[in-house]
Scaffold this motif. Structure first.
Motif, mmCIF file in Angstrom:
data_model
loop_
_atom_site.group_PDB
_atom_site.id
_atom_site.type_symbol
_atom_site.label_atom_id
_atom_site.label_comp_id
_atom_site.label_asym_id
_atom_site.label_seq_id
_atom_site.Cartn_x
_atom_site.Cartn_y
_atom_site.Cartn_z
ATOM 1 N N ALA A 368 0.824 -1.206 0.000
ATOM 2 C CA ALA A 368 0.000 0.000 0.000
ATOM 3 C C ALA A 368 0.859 1.257 0.000
ATOM 4 O O ALA A 368 0.559 2.237 -0.708
ATOM 5 C CB ALA A 368 -0.930 -0.008 1.216
ATOM 6 N N GLU A 369 1.932 1.239 0.774
ATOM 7 C CA GLU A 369 2.811 2.412 0.839
ATOM 8 C C GLU A 369 3.446 2.707 -0.508
ATOM 9 O O GLU A 369 3.484 3.865 -0.953
ATOM 10 C CB GLU A 369 3.888 2.161 1.891
ATOM 11 N N ASN A 370 3.935 1.681 -1.181
ATOM 12 C CA ASN A 370 4.615 1.898 -2.455
ATOM 13 C C ASN A 370 3.634 2.245 -3.560
ATOM 14 O O ASN A 370 3.981 3.001 -4.483
ATOM 15 C CB ASN A 370 5.423 0.659 -2.830
ATOM 16 N N LEU A 371 2.417 1.720 -3.499
ATOM 17 C CA LEU A 371 1.408 2.130 -4.480
ATOM 18 C C LEU A 371 1.060 3.604 -4.326
ATOM 19 O O LEU A 371 0.907 4.327 -5.317
ATOM 20 C CB LEU A 371 0.153 1.268 -4.322
ATOM 21 N N ALA A 372 0.950 4.057 -3.063
ATOM 22 C CA ALA A 372 0.695 5.484 -2.840
ATOM 23 C C ALA A 372 1.867 6.318 -3.324
ATOM 24 O O ALA A 372 1.681 7.399 -3.919
ATOM 25 C CB ALA A 372 0.434 5.727 -1.352
ATOM 26 N N GLY A 373 3.093 5.830 -3.109
ATOM 27 C CA GLY A 373 4.265 6.569 -3.550
ATOM 28 C C GLY A 373 4.362 6.677 -5.058
ATOM 29 O O GLY A 373 4.702 7.734 -5.603
ATOM 30 N N ILE A 374 4.050 5.581 -5.769
ATOM 31 C CA ILE A 374 4.139 5.624 -7.223
ATOM 32 C C ILE A 374 3.045 6.504 -7.812
ATOM 33 O O ILE A 374 3.242 7.192 -8.822
ATOM 34 C CB ILE A 374 4.101 4.190 -7.800
ATOM 35 N N GLU A 375 1.873 6.528 -7.181
ATOM 36 C CA GLU A 375 0.799 7.403 -7.641
ATOM 37 C C GLU A 375 1.172 8.869 -7.446
ATOM 38 O O GLU A 375 0.943 9.714 -8.330
ATOM 39 C CB GLU A 375 -0.484 7.076 -6.897
ATOM 40 N N ALA A 376 1.769 9.189 -6.298
ATOM 41 C CA ALA A 376 2.199 10.564 -6.059
ATOM 42 C C ALA A 376 3.285 10.980 -7.045
ATOM 43 O O ALA A 376 3.270 12.111 -7.559
ATOM 44 C CB ALA A 376 2.703 10.700 -4.621
ATOM 45 N N ALA A 377 4.230 10.081 -7.324
ATOM 46 C CA ALA A 377 5.297 10.405 -8.278
ATOM 47 C C ALA A 377 4.728 10.653 -9.669
ATOM 48 O O ALA A 377 5.175 11.569 -10.384
ATOM 49 C CB ALA A 377 6.311 9.270 -8.312
ATOM 50 N N SER A 432 12.373 8.995 -11.406
ATOM 51 C CA SER A 432 13.239 8.089 -10.648
ATOM 52 C C SER A 432 12.518 7.506 -9.443
ATOM 53 O O SER A 432 12.614 6.300 -9.163
ATOM 54 C CB SER A 432 14.496 8.839 -10.202
ATOM 55 N N GLU A 433 11.772 8.331 -8.723
ATOM 56 C CA GLU A 433 11.039 7.862 -7.552
ATOM 57 C C GLU A 433 9.999 6.819 -7.941
ATOM 58 O O GLU A 433 9.804 5.821 -7.220
ATOM 59 C CB GLU A 433 10.378 9.039 -6.852
ATOM 60 N N ALA A 434 9.324 7.025 -9.063
ATOM 61 C CA ALA A 434 8.335 6.045 -9.516
ATOM 62 C C ALA A 434 8.995 4.701 -9.812
ATOM 63 O O ALA A 434 8.431 3.637 -9.501
ATOM 64 C CB ALA A 434 7.606 6.569 -10.747
ATOM 65 N N GLN A 435 10.192 4.720 -10.398
ATOM 66 C CA GLN A 435 10.893 3.477 -10.693
ATOM 67 C C GLN A 435 11.332 2.765 -9.414
ATOM 68 O O GLN A 435 11.278 1.531 -9.318
ATOM 69 C CB GLN A 435 12.107 3.759 -11.586
ATOM 70 N N ILE A 436 11.762 3.523 -8.418
ATOM 71 C CA ILE A 436 12.161 2.922 -7.139
ATOM 72 C C ILE A 436 10.953 2.273 -6.466
ATOM 73 O O ILE A 436 11.037 1.163 -5.917
ATOM 74 C CB ILE A 436 12.812 3.978 -6.236
ATOM 75 N N ARG A 437 9.818 2.966 -6.504
ATOM 76 C CA ARG A 437 8.596 2.395 -5.932
ATOM 77 C C ARG A 437 8.155 1.153 -6.705
ATOM 78 O O ARG A 437 7.715 0.157 -6.111
ATOM 79 C CB ARG A 437 7.484 3.434 -5.952
ATOM 80 N N LEU A 438 8.283 1.197 -8.023
ATOM 81 C CA LEU A 438 7.920 0.040 -8.837
ATOM 82 C C LEU A 438 8.825 -1.147 -8.505
ATOM 83 O O LEU A 438 8.354 -2.291 -8.425
ATOM 84 C CB LEU A 438 8.017 0.387 -10.322
#
Length: 449
Positions: A368-377, A432-438
């Motif tokens: 859930a945390e990483n999905l929220a992070g990738i959406e924000a990115a 870059s942040e989206a790729q890290i979250r992915l």
């Protein structure tokens, strides 16, 4: 022996050496015609060979290299292979035993001691086999199978974690590389603005402070370039460690980032189901739980005795005159020991259940945390691309035109270029942040999206 050379032969070789200076060709008479031809072909082709084919342009090349070279992954794979090989012996019978007894080796004192079977009173032979209670072998084999499954899952988890770290490092290298390129472009822009300020200062249209501000801004940009170069070397060293390469080994500049999956493929409910079914850590904990259940069952099965059966002949002098059959069993009278083992198995089973539940909760929270992070990115990148960057470029062009006309001061112009830079940095950082979250999500899934 070396053949004497004529003057004409020497001139021909001199001309050839002048035509191809980098090559050193030995006389064919020394190596033979075939060896000379092969050596000449290799020498001609050698300059075209790459000295060191650097990797790192794409994340795929890094992952392929790491799968073959990373020692941590190789070690955990070997441990998984070793655990798999324990399954067969875990469920196998123990080796049979052979026993030989020489009885009355002195024949009641009538002869000297002897070890010859035909001269003693009698010789007893016994072939025996240990047999565990019914079902114990199957339980031991099943425990070993679940432990092997857990080891295989831990190997998959190790690779998923390694791949995620490599993907994150590649995304960081991409960010630093693009940020460095952007900084150099802005530095060139500041140099041009300084020239504009100098021309206006020479014409009495601007203050000397404008030129000084441009020079200070250049110094700040060069300082930031030093920081970016240092960070790039640090990331390269970490990545080389994951690839089992020397820390200073060359890595090719990153060319691109993987394409992000669509928003529909990042649905939490769908990914939650996939994580519960495929996450390597959860699968390892499930195997550990099943092994604990079988261990508890085996502990209770130890209340029953194990057997030893055997048979064999008895020899008198040179003839076998008797046969015997033997059955032996252990008596499970140490009740306190067995009850303690049973309580231990119950506690281990309870611990395995709690550990699996805690792992599942943590894995789903990370998802859930990483999905929220990738959406924000994604949203930040969209805002920077469609709104912030075009507005900053318009502001800069207007500020530049106003400065050239004397309507805007130099500080406003510098602030406008900073806004462009910040917008582009936000865009690159969001990618870059989206790729890290992915990468973190794919680590949880144990596979690529």
């Amino acid at each position: 022996m070396r053949q004497p050379t004529t003057a004409s032969g020497h001139d021909e070789r001199s001309q050839e050496s002048r035509r191809v200076r980098p090559l050193r060709v030995l006389p064919c008479g020394f190596l033979g015609a075939q060896a000379c031809a092969l050596g000449l072909a290799l020498a001609i082709a050698a300059p075209a060979w790459p000295q060191d084919k650097a990797i790192g342009r794409t994340v795929e090349s890094l992952l392929v290299f790491a799968r073959e070279t990373n020692p941590e992954y190789a070690a955990i794979r070997s441990e998984a292979d070793a655990a798999l090989e324990r399954v067969t012996p875990a469920g196998a019978l123990a080796d049979p035993k052979f026993r030989m007894e020489l009885r009355d080796i002195t024949k009641s004192g009538d002869q000297n001691p002897t070890l010859s079977p035909s001269q003693v009173g009698s010789t007893r032979y016994l072939l025996s086999q240990d047999l565990p209670w019914f079902g114990k072998r199957e339980l031991k084999r099943e425990i070993a199978e679940f432990e092997a499954e857990g080891a295989t899952s831990r190997a998959r988890g190790t690779w998923s974690d390694l791949a995620a770290r490599i993907k994150a490092a590649h995304a960081q290298r991409y960010y630093l590389s693009r940020n460095e390129k952007l900084t150099r472009e802005i530095l060139e822009l500041i140099v041009r603005l300084e020239k504009v300020a100098q021309v206006r200062y020479a014409g009495g249209l601007a203050a000397q402070q404008d030129v000084i501000r441009a020079q200070v801004e250049q110094t700040s940009m060069r300082s930031e370039l030093v920081t970016l170069e240092s960070e790039s070397r640090q990331v390269d060293a970490r990545l080389n460690a994951l690839l089992a390469r020397p820390a200073a080994a060359e890595l090719a500049p990153p060319e691109r980032l993987p394409v992000l999956p669509t928003a529909a493929r990042l649905d939490y409910a769908t990914l939650e189901e996939r994580v519960r079914a495929r996450n390597p850590v959860l699968f390892a904990e499930e195997s550990r739980l099943k092994a604990a259940e079988k261990s508890r069952e085996l502990a209770y099965r130890n209340r029953y005795p194990d057997f030893t059966v055997g048979f064999g002949p008895i020899q008198y002098q040179n003839a076998v005159k008797e046969w015997e059959v033997m059955v032996e069993l252990n008596i499970p009278l140490q009740l306190s020991t067995r009850r303690a083992q049973e309580r231990e198995s119950e506690a281990m089973l309870s611990a395995a259940r709690s550990r699996k539940e805690a792992t599942a909760n943590q894995v789903l929270a990370d998802l859930a945390e990483n999905l929220a992070g990738i959406e924000a990115a994604r949203r930040i990148e969209m805002l920077a691309t469609t709104s912030l960057l075009p507005q900053a470029e318009l502001t800069f062009r207007a500020a530049l035109a106003g400065y050239e006309n004397g309507k805007v001061d130099f500080a406003t112009l510098l602030e406008a270029q900073r806004q462009i830079r910040q917008a582009r940095q936000s865009q690159i950082k969001a990618q870059s942040e989206a790729q890290i979250r992915l990468a973190a999500i794919e680590r949880l899934l144990g596979e690529d999206l």
